[in-house]
Design a protein around this motif. Structure first.
Motif, PDB file in Angstrom:
ATOM      1  N   SER A   1     -59.135  31.230 -18.564  1.00 38.29           N
ATOM      2  CA  SER A   1     -58.521  30.307 -17.664  1.00 38.29           C
ATOM      3  C   SER A   1     -56.914  30.574 -17.714  1.00 38.29           C
ATOM      4  N   SER A   2     -56.125  30.069 -16.595  1.00 39.41           N
ATOM      5  CA  SER A   2     -54.560  30.476 -16.638  1.00 39.41           C
ATOM      6  C   SER A   2     -53.875  29.958 -17.670  1.00 39.41           C
ATOM      7  N   VAL A   3     -54.267  28.681 -18.486  1.00 32.05           N
ATOM      8  CA  VAL A   3     -53.897  28.144 -19.521  1.00 32.05           C
ATOM      9  C   VAL A   3     -54.021  29.064 -20.715  1.00 32.05           C
ATOM     10  N   GLU A   4     -55.315  29.291 -20.963  1.00 32.10           N
ATOM     11  CA  GLU A   4     -55.640  30.093 -22.085  1.00 32.10           C
ATOM     12  C   GLU A   4     -54.977  31.590 -21.958  1.00 32.10           C
ATOM     13  N   ALA A   5     -55.061  32.169 -20.814  1.00 38.08           N
ATOM     14  CA  ALA A   5     -54.428  33.412 -20.682  1.00 38.08           C
ATOM     15  C   ALA A   5     -52.980  33.458 -21.112  1.00 38.08           C
TER      16      ALA A   5
ATOM     17  N   GLU B   1     -52.629  33.302 -24.804  1.00 36.57           N
ATOM     18  CA  GLU B   1     -52.820  34.544 -25.180  1.00 36.57           C
ATOM     19  C   GLU B   1     -51.625  35.783 -25.014  1.00 36.57           C
ATOM     20  N   VAL B   2     -51.100  35.646 -24.100  1.00 35.71           N
ATOM     21  CA  VAL B   2     -49.957  36.536 -23.562  1.00 35.71           C
ATOM     22  C   VAL B   2     -48.641  36.245 -24.441  1.00 35.71           C
ATOM     23  N   GLN B   3     -48.648  34.811 -24.754  1.00 36.70           N
ATOM     24  CA  GLN B   3     -47.548  34.550 -25.540  1.00 36.70           C
ATOM     25  C   GLN B   3     -47.749  35.007 -27.144  1.00 36.70           C
ATOM     26  N   LEU B   4     -48.959  34.922 -27.596  1.00 40.41           N
ATOM     27  CA  LEU B   4     -49.161  35.345 -28.806  1.00 40.41           C
ATOM     28  C   LEU B   4     -49.042  36.601 -28.865  1.00 40.41           C
ATOM     29  N   ALA B   5     -49.551  37.501 -27.870  1.00 42.52           N
ATOM     30  CA  ALA B   5     -49.676  39.020 -27.939  1.00 42.52           C
ATOM     31  C   ALA B   5     -48.231  39.492 -27.731  1.00 42.52           C
ATOM     32  N   ILE B   6     -47.355  38.901 -27.203  1.00 41.19           N
ATOM     33  CA  ILE B   6     -45.842  39.207 -27.115  1.00 41.19           C
ATOM     34  C   ILE B   6     -45.152  39.281 -28.520  1.00 41.19           C
ATOM     35  N   THR B   7     -45.456  37.997 -28.984  1.00 41.56           N
ATOM     36  CA  THR B   7     -45.079  37.761 -30.652  1.00 41.56           C
ATOM     37  C   THR B   7     -45.648  38.901 -31.296  1.00 41.56           C
TER      38      THR B   7
ATOM     39  N   ALA C   1     -46.609  41.550 -30.993  1.00 41.49           N
ATOM     40  CA  ALA C   1     -46.131  42.921 -30.550  1.00 41.49           C
ATOM     41  C   ALA C   1     -44.549  43.001 -31.022  1.00 41.49           C
ATOM     42  N   TYR C   2     -43.813  42.317 -30.912  1.00 38.44           N
ATOM     43  CA  TYR C   2     -42.477  42.119 -31.483  1.00 38.44           C
ATOM     44  C   TYR C   2     -42.607  42.250 -32.948  1.00 38.44           C
ATOM     45  N   GLU C   3     -43.431  41.605 -33.565  1.00 39.99           N
ATOM     46  CA  GLU C   3     -43.409  41.596 -35.121  1.00 39.99           C
ATOM     47  C   GLU C   3     -43.745  42.865 -35.431  1.00 39.99           C
ATOM     48  N   ASN C   4     -44.813  43.629 -34.786  1.00 41.93           N
ATOM     49  CA  ASN C   4     -45.322  44.754 -35.216  1.00 41.93           C
ATOM     50  C   ASN C   4     -44.373  45.898 -35.204  1.00 41.93           C
ATOM     51  N   GLU C   5     -43.376  45.851 -34.118  1.00 42.49           N
ATOM     52  CA  GLU C   5     -41.978  46.756 -34.287  1.00 42.49           C
ATOM     53  C   GLU C   5     -42.764  48.213 -33.835  1.00 42.49           C
ATOM     54  N   GLN C   6     -43.759  48.341 -33.650  1.00 45.05           N
ATOM     55  CA  GLN C   6     -44.208  49.954 -33.563  1.00 45.05           C
ATOM     56  C   GLN C   6     -44.555  50.309 -31.919  1.00 45.05           C
ATOM     57  N   HIS C   7     -44.334  49.166 -31.135  1.00 42.12           N
ATOM     58  CA  HIS C   7     -44.756  49.039 -29.929  1.00 42.12           C
ATOM     59  C   HIS C   7     -43.584  48.938 -28.907  1.00 42.12           C
ATOM     60  N   ASP C   8     -43.484  49.539 -27.640  1.00 39.08           N
ATOM     61  CA  ASP C   8     -42.608  49.265 -26.865  1.00 39.08           C
ATOM     62  C   ASP C   8     -42.934  48.640 -25.555  1.00 39.08           C
ATOM     63  N   SER C   9     -44.244  48.412 -25.432  1.00 39.36           N
ATOM     64  CA  SER C   9     -44.690  47.874 -24.331  1.00 39.36           C
ATOM     65  C   SER C   9     -46.140  47.140 -24.406  1.00 39.36           C
ATOM     66  N   LEU C  10     -46.316  46.291 -23.771  1.00 35.04           N
ATOM     67  CA  LEU C  10     -47.789  45.396 -23.704  1.00 35.04           C
ATOM     68  C   LEU C  10     -48.358  45.507 -22.348  1.00 35.04           C
ATOM     69  N   LEU C  11     -49.699  45.951 -22.317  1.00 35.05           N
ATOM     70  CA  LEU C  11     -50.279  46.162 -21.144  1.00 35.05           C
ATOM     71  C   LEU C  11     -51.287  44.955 -21.068  1.00 35.05           C
ATOM     72  N   ILE C  12     -50.987  43.983 -20.104  1.00 31.03           N
ATOM     73  CA  ILE C  12     -51.688  42.829 -19.882  1.00 31.03           C
ATOM     74  C   ILE C  12     -52.758  43.247 -18.632  1.00 31.03           C
TER      75      ILE C  12
ATOM     76  N   ALA D   1     -50.501  35.935 -10.917  1.00 29.51           N
ATOM     77  CA  ALA D   1     -49.282  35.236 -10.383  1.00 29.51           C
ATOM     78  C   ALA D   1     -49.025  34.351 -11.443  1.00 29.51           C
ATOM     79  N   TYR D   2     -49.721  33.603 -12.212  1.00 28.01           N
ATOM     80  CA  TYR D   2     -49.252  32.621 -13.175  1.00 28.01           C
ATOM     81  C   TYR D   2     -48.654  33.423 -14.268  1.00 28.01           C
ATOM     82  N   ILE D   3     -49.288  34.745 -14.683  1.00 19.66           N
ATOM     83  CA  ILE D   3     -48.534  35.370 -15.850  1.00 19.66           C
ATOM     84  C   ILE D   3     -47.233  35.904 -15.330  1.00 19.66           C
ATOM     85  N   GLU D   4     -47.142  36.357 -14.052  1.00 19.81           N
ATOM     86  CA  GLU D   4     -45.844  36.958 -13.531  1.00 19.81           C
ATOM     87  C   GLU D   4     -44.881  35.955 -13.683  1.00 19.81           C
TER      88      GLU D   4
END
Length: 89
Positions: A26-30, A33-39, A41-52, A63-66
């Motif tokens: 759902s939009s809320v679940e997604a 998930e995006v917020q957790l994945a971005i966090t 990725a930042y903590e990992n520090e080996q990645h320069d992008s996230l493909l959603i 549109a909701y994520i954008e």
């Protein structure tokens, strides 16, 4: 997160270091998930992008994520085919 979903993070060494697949969320679940994945990725520090991967569907999820990414001032690009968004970290 509903019982039918589990986190879909894929780590690889190609141009898109992180991939999260939001099919079936759902939009809320997604958004969560995006917020957790971005966090993560930042903590990992080996990645320069996230493909959603949002899928092409009715574009409601994309549109909701954008909107979240824009309001949070993330640097991102929407795939010309419309099925994904790349966030630059």
């Amino acid at each position: 997160m509903s019982k039918k979903h589990k986190r879909n993070y894929y780590w690889s060494n190609d141009d898109f270091s992180n991939i999260i697949d939001l099919h079936g969320f759902s939009s809320v679940e997604a958004l969560t998930e995006v917020q957790l994945a971005i966090t993560a990725a930042y903590e990992n520090e080996q990645h320069d992008s996230l493909l959603i991967i949002t899928g092409k569907g009715q574009n409601t999820l994309k549109a909701y994520i954008e909107e979240y990414l824009r309001d949070s001032n993330y640097d991102y690009v929407i795939d010309p085919d419309g099925g994904s968004i790349t966030v630059y970290l």
